[in-house]
Design a protein around this motif. Structure first.
Motif, mmCIF file in Angstrom:
data_model
loop_
_atom_site.group_PDB
_atom_site.id
_atom_site.type_symbol
_atom_site.label_atom_id
_atom_site.label_comp_id
_atom_site.label_asym_id
_atom_site.label_seq_id
_atom_site.Cartn_x
_atom_site.Cartn_y
_atom_site.Cartn_z
ATOM 1 N N ALA A 1 -15.004 -1.865 -4.920
ATOM 2 C CA ALA A 1 -14.181 -0.698 -5.215
ATOM 3 C C ALA A 1 -13.216 -1.006 -6.365
ATOM 4 O O ALA A 1 -13.038 -2.161 -6.759
ATOM 5 N N ALA A 2 -12.588 0.041 -6.884
ATOM 6 C CA ALA A 2 -11.613 -0.122 -7.961
ATOM 7 C C ALA A 2 -10.273 -0.538 -7.363
ATOM 8 O O ALA A 2 -9.722 0.182 -6.520
ATOM 9 N N PRO A 3 -9.723 -1.678 -7.768
ATOM 10 C CA PRO A 3 -8.427 -2.109 -7.218
ATOM 11 C C PRO A 3 -7.312 -1.135 -7.601
ATOM 12 O O PRO A 3 -7.296 -0.577 -8.703
ATOM 13 N N LEU A 4 -6.394 -0.951 -6.655
ATOM 14 C CA LEU A 4 -5.219 -0.118 -6.897
ATOM 15 C C LEU A 4 -4.054 -0.989 -7.362
ATOM 16 O O LEU A 4 -3.323 -0.641 -8.285
ATOM 17 N N VAL B 1 -4.537 -7.858 -3.052
ATOM 18 C CA VAL B 1 -5.209 -6.752 -3.734
ATOM 19 C C VAL B 1 -5.279 -5.579 -2.763
ATOM 20 O O VAL B 1 -5.520 -5.768 -1.570
ATOM 21 N N THR B 2 -5.037 -4.389 -3.239
ATOM 22 C CA THR B 2 -5.221 -3.195 -2.413
ATOM 23 C C THR B 2 -6.131 -2.215 -3.145
ATOM 24 O O THR B 2 -6.198 -2.204 -4.379
ATOM 25 N N TYR B 3 -6.833 -1.425 -2.368
ATOM 26 C CA TYR B 3 -7.634 -0.352 -2.947
ATOM 27 C C TYR B 3 -7.677 0.808 -1.967
ATOM 28 O O TYR B 3 -7.368 0.654 -0.782
ATOM 29 N N GLY C 1 -5.123 2.741 2.624
ATOM 30 C CA GLY C 1 -5.429 1.641 1.722
ATOM 31 C C GLY C 1 -6.020 0.472 2.473
ATOM 32 O O GLY C 1 -5.882 0.345 3.687
ATOM 33 N N LEU D 1 -15.183 -7.668 -4.200
ATOM 34 C CA LEU D 1 -14.749 -6.282 -4.100
ATOM 35 C C LEU D 1 -15.561 -5.390 -5.026
ATOM 36 O O LEU D 1 -15.690 -5.674 -6.226
ATOM 37 N N SER E 1 0.837 -1.208 0.000
ATOM 38 C CA SER E 1 0.000 0.000 0.000
ATOM 39 C C SER E 1 0.869 1.254 0.000
ATOM 40 O O SER E 1 0.547 2.247 -0.663
ATOM 41 N N TRP F 1 -6.867 -6.640 0.556
ATOM 42 C CA TRP F 1 -7.957 -7.540 0.193
ATOM 43 C C TRP F 1 -7.343 -8.863 -0.283
ATOM 44 O O TRP F 1 -6.897 -8.973 -1.437
#
Length: 580
Positions: free
Chosen positions: A140-143, A310-312, A413, A138, A50, A416
């Protein structure tokens, strides 16, 4: 190729970093402190991904820049002595990191074959990832989305002549398993040697935590201020000796190695991309001063999936901490909150977390009142909140003061955890411009393990728990820590808590006494959260996994102890009847 076809052992693998921010001088200390064959470092905690994602959004490099500082100190010596360097410092940009290392070598007048490993980056995702812990999809939009690769691409890079191997997201243990595959010629079917290397890698991956750092019995550790970093002497059969350079501070004992073995694990079946290592088969022996031999590790085929981090972007948060002193601590905390929420309604924030931490016993003394607000709107969570807290200063509880001035909100962040079919991920090794694909090659035979419907953890492969015939309520009352050590940490949104006794004769008592229900009594903070308990009789240890204690992961956790590092020490401080 079989293990017998490789080089003779041992292969000496030295660690020079357990996280992004560890001691910068460690690489030079390990290279100059004695003979080693491979220098490794682990930069990629779950939180680090993150951090690197945030750096990349700001136009900064997506890799660990401190790795370059260390390479400037040791690269020439490593090339002269044939020491290979393997590090996951590439983070979100392994190619960029490798290019920077090559440029550094050119500037120093050195010729270094620098390889990098890619293929872990799964962005953009074809479909929303499913949370491996909760089953949620998920929204949200993944970062970022990175698969945990294994040691095989590292081995391929070394086989192609790489002096330095830079990876992105790999398992921490892969930094040892990969060089082991290269050195000894292990095939995917050499499960026991691979599992042994995973255990060795797990022990040394966190740097000084294997040599007396963060150790429950720290009073026994000499010269902790100059603690040496660990070395794993790895053999062809997967056995190893954990040690450190002579003349350095710290301690390598069965206790320090046990503590690290229990760190950030769950089931005794330790799943990885190369092998499933059975931690309930590990055997430790104090071979000599600062030398612990690890033997007996059994391996099973890996699962057919890879873990994916996964991070968002979760939103923005702000924390203000007030100090409460003297009498009526609980009443003062209530008054403080009433004054704050009268100025900024609590319900105006997406999330609010309030934590009252007494710094002494009873309702007199000192306590910290930590209030965190989280919201998609940075203005709402920013000075609108923190200034409102300060505004209460002359109209609140007696003795009011805070630890920080009002400030803006900061983005946070969310981690996930997910998974992907291992066959869908293609690692690629690039060495001096040559691109080598490393397709997934599963071992032959059926896949076992908890993710594939195999026998449950703690079956007959490991040692059995001897029965305890005594009275659990008998014995003098003393802190649990007088007879037991502990180490705790984070696993995404979960916390792990390993507890072991140093006297094997007390293990039957520990196994009978420290049940899940008893843990809830001793640590009320775990509440009614789901808890799993796993036994590791060979280590005289129990491991607990408290699901959901850290919410949505370290990066998003509002807790004061956001990584559960002190959970074990809080347990050790509780008084219980201990066996004589």
């Amino acid at each position: 190729m079989t293990a017998e076809a490789g080089r003779p052992g041992p292969m000496r693998v030295a660690n020079c970093g357990g996280f992004y921010g560890d001691r910068l001088s460690a690489a030079e200390e390990m290279v100059e402190g004695g003979p080693i064959d491979v220098l490794t470092g682990d930069w990629l905690a779950e939180l680090t991904m993150s951090i690197l994602a945030g750096n990349r959004l700001k136009g900064r490099p997506g890799y660990a820049r401190t790795f370059l500082t260390q390479m400037e100190q040791v690269l020439g010596t490593c090339l002269d002595r044939g020491i290979r360097v393997v590090a996951n410092a590439g983070g979100l940009d392994p190619a960029g990191c490798a290019e920077a290392v090559s440029a550094l070598a050119d500037r120093l007048g050195l010729h270094a074959a620098v390889a990098h490993v890619t293929g872990d980056d799964l962005m953009p995702l074809a479909e929303p990832p499913v949370n491996a812990d909760t089953g949620e999809t998920l929204r949200a939009a993944p970062l970022t989305a990175n698969a945990y690769l294994g040691g095989r691409p590292i081995a391929v890079a070394l086989e192609h002549g790489a002096d330095v191997v830079v990876t992105g997201r790999v398992t921490d243990a892969a930094l040892v398993t990969g060089p082991g595959m290269w050195w000894f010629g292990w095939d995917p079917g050499d499960l026991d040697p691979l599992a042994g290397s995973v255990v060795a890698g797990h022990v040394i991956e966190c740097g000084c935590q294997a040599t007396g750092g963060n150790y429950a019995f720290f009073g026994e550790v000499p010269d902790l201020a100059h603690c040496g970093f660990p070395i794993a002497e790895l053999y062809a059969d997967g056995s190893s000796v954990i040690t450190k350079h002579p003349g350095t501070g710290g301690l390598v004992s069965t206790g320090t190695v046990t503590a690290q073995l229990l760190y950030e694990i769950a089931s005794p079946r330790y799943l990885g991309p190369d092998v499933t290592a059975r931690f309930d088969t590990v055997r430790l022996e104090q071979e000599g001063p600062d030398r612990v031999r690890i033997t007996g590790v059994r391996g099973e085929p890996p699962p057919d999936t890879l873990k994916v981090a996964v991070t968002y972007l979760g939103g923005h948060r702000n924390t203000m901490t007030l100090v409460l002193t003297g009498l009526d601590i609980a009443a003062k905390a209530r008054i403080a909150q009433e004054a704050i929420w009268a100025r900024v309604p609590r319900e105006s924030f997406e999330q609010v977390h309030v934590e009252l931490t007494p710094l002494g016993a009873g309702d007199a003394g000192t306590a910290l009142l930590r209030i965190t607000v989280m919201d998609p709107d940075p203005r709402r969570a920013g000075r609108a909140f923190s200034s409102a807290v300060v505004e209460t200063g002359l109209a609140s509880y007696p003795g009011f003061y805070g630890l920080t001035p009002p400030g803006d909100a900061s983005p946070y962040g969310v981690y996930w955890p997910s998974s992907v079919d291992a066959r869908a991920v293609l690692p690629v090794v690039t060495v001096d411009g040559v691109r080598v694909e490393v397709p997934h090659v599963p071992p032959s035979g059926p896949v076992l393990g908890e993710q594939a419907g195999g026998p449950p953890p703690g079956d007959a492969v490991g040692a059995a728990i001897p029965p305890y015939a005594g009275d659990l309520a008998a014995g003098p009352v003393a802190p649990l820590g007088t007879v037991a050590g502990a180490r705790s940490g984070d696993k995404g949104g979960d916390a792990n808590l390993g507890v072991w006794v140093r006297d094997p004769a007390r293990y039957p008592w520990l196994a009978a006494f420290l049940t899940v229900d008893r843990l809830r009594e001793l640590l009320p903070e775990v509440g009614d959260l789901p808890i799993e308990r796993f036994a590791l009789p060979n280590l005289h240890a129990l491991n607990f996994v408290v699901h959901g204690l850290l919410g949505r992961g370290v990066a998003a956790s509002p807790l004061l102890d956001a990584q559960a590092k002190a959970l074990g020490e809080r347990l050790r401080a509780v008084c219980v009847p201990v066996p004589p």
